[in-house]
Design a protein around this motif. Structure first.
Motif, mmCIF file in Angstrom:
data_model
loop_
_atom_site.group_PDB
_atom_site.id
_atom_site.type_symbol
_atom_site.label_atom_id
_atom_site.label_comp_id
_atom_site.label_asym_id
_atom_site.label_seq_id
_atom_site.Cartn_x
_atom_site.Cartn_y
_atom_site.Cartn_z
ATOM 1 N N HIS A 44 -103.188 79.186 120.285
ATOM 2 C CA HIS A 44 -103.542 79.076 119.050
ATOM 3 C C HIS A 44 -104.901 79.616 118.688
ATOM 4 C CE1 HIS A 44 -100.714 75.497 118.204
ATOM 5 N NE2 HIS A 44 -100.638 75.420 119.563
ATOM 6 N N GLU A 45 -104.924 80.491 117.714
ATOM 7 C CA GLU A 45 -105.846 81.034 117.615
ATOM 8 C C GLU A 45 -106.767 80.917 116.245
ATOM 9 O OE1 GLU A 45 -106.593 85.154 118.499
ATOM 10 O OE2 GLU A 45 -106.078 84.804 120.417
ATOM 11 N N ARG A 46 -108.073 80.646 116.231
ATOM 12 C CA ARG A 46 -108.759 80.349 115.069
ATOM 13 C C ARG A 46 -109.030 81.422 114.174
ATOM 14 N NH1 ARG A 46 -113.592 76.455 116.786
ATOM 15 N NH2 ARG A 46 -112.434 74.471 116.162
ATOM 16 N N PRO A 47 -108.935 81.313 112.902
ATOM 17 C CA PRO A 47 -109.439 82.714 111.977
ATOM 18 C C PRO A 47 -110.859 83.215 112.074
ATOM 19 C CG PRO A 47 -108.918 80.539 110.690
ATOM 20 C CD PRO A 47 -108.538 80.205 112.045
ATOM 21 N N ASN A 48 -111.007 84.271 112.081
ATOM 22 C CA ASN A 48 -112.281 84.996 112.283
ATOM 23 C C ASN A 48 -112.525 85.940 111.082
ATOM 24 O OD1 ASN A 48 -114.864 85.848 112.982
ATOM 25 N ND2 ASN A 48 -114.396 86.053 115.085
ATOM 26 N N PRO A 49 -113.081 85.668 110.014
ATOM 27 C CA PRO A 49 -113.241 86.445 109.031
ATOM 28 C C PRO A 49 -114.154 87.618 109.278
ATOM 29 C CG PRO A 49 -114.091 84.330 108.271
ATOM 30 C CD PRO A 49 -113.475 84.419 109.682
ATOM 31 N N ILE A 57 -100.524 80.726 115.682
ATOM 32 C CA ILE A 57 -99.980 80.415 116.877
ATOM 33 C C ILE A 57 -99.613 82.178 117.305
ATOM 34 C CG2 ILE A 57 -98.393 79.833 118.577
ATOM 35 C CD1 ILE A 57 -98.107 77.490 116.634
ATOM 36 N N VAL A 58 -100.192 82.788 118.275
ATOM 37 C CA VAL A 58 -99.850 84.301 118.525
ATOM 38 C C VAL A 58 -99.361 84.139 120.228
ATOM 39 C CG1 VAL A 58 -101.554 85.313 117.238
ATOM 40 C CG2 VAL A 58 -102.391 84.430 119.484
ATOM 41 N N ASP A 59 -98.579 85.085 120.562
ATOM 42 C CA ASP A 59 -98.184 85.391 121.831
ATOM 43 C C ASP A 59 -99.142 86.265 122.472
ATOM 44 O OD1 ASP A 59 -95.760 84.077 121.604
ATOM 45 O OD2 ASP A 59 -94.616 85.595 120.867
ATOM 46 N N LYS A 60 -99.225 86.080 123.867
ATOM 47 C CA LYS A 60 -100.415 86.763 124.590
ATOM 48 C C LYS A 60 -99.902 86.732 125.967
ATOM 49 C CE LYS A 60 -105.291 86.533 125.141
ATOM 50 N NZ LYS A 60 -106.460 85.531 124.942
ATOM 51 N N ASP A 61 -100.186 88.076 126.524
ATOM 52 C CA ASP A 61 -99.868 88.341 127.845
ATOM 53 C C ASP A 61 -101.166 87.798 128.917
ATOM 54 O OD1 ASP A 61 -97.088 89.126 127.400
ATOM 55 O OD2 ASP A 61 -97.906 91.194 127.007
#
Length: 105
Positions: A44-49, A57-61
């Protein structure tokens, strides 16, 4: 000399992704590497303007320990151990233990 480097094709030997093949994207430290498509999790990633990132939600290795991976040997089509051999001109090269062929980097 590093036995596993960025750009090498590797096979996962242990863990949730056992048997998968992928390319090493980067070395995190001396004992951990990030392999493409291996140890993938949803974060889960927060927005960073300020950086222009949208949240969600992003997939990450994530990194994997190098003891759990081995280089893929195209000659035998299997995972293989590697060693280091010195050439006549003094250069050191990586070689596969199974057939003694030089690792193409």
């Amino acid at each position: 000399m590093q036995r596993i480097r960025k750009g090498d094709e590797v096979v996962v030997l242990a863990g949730r992704d056992k048997g998968k093949r992928g390319t090493v994207l980067r070395r995190v430290d001396a004992e951990h590497v990030v392999v493409e498509g291996v140890n993938r999790v949803k974060k889960h990633e927060r927005p960073n303007p300020m950086k222009g990132q949208t949240g969600g939600i992003v997939d990450k290795d994530l990194p994997i320990h190098i003891s759990n991976i081995a280089l893929f040997n195209p000659g035998t089509q299997k995972a293989d151990r590697t060693g280091v051999r010195s050439l006549e001109d003094g250069r050191k090269v990586r070689v596969f233990k199974a057939n003694g062929e030089q690792v193409e980097a």
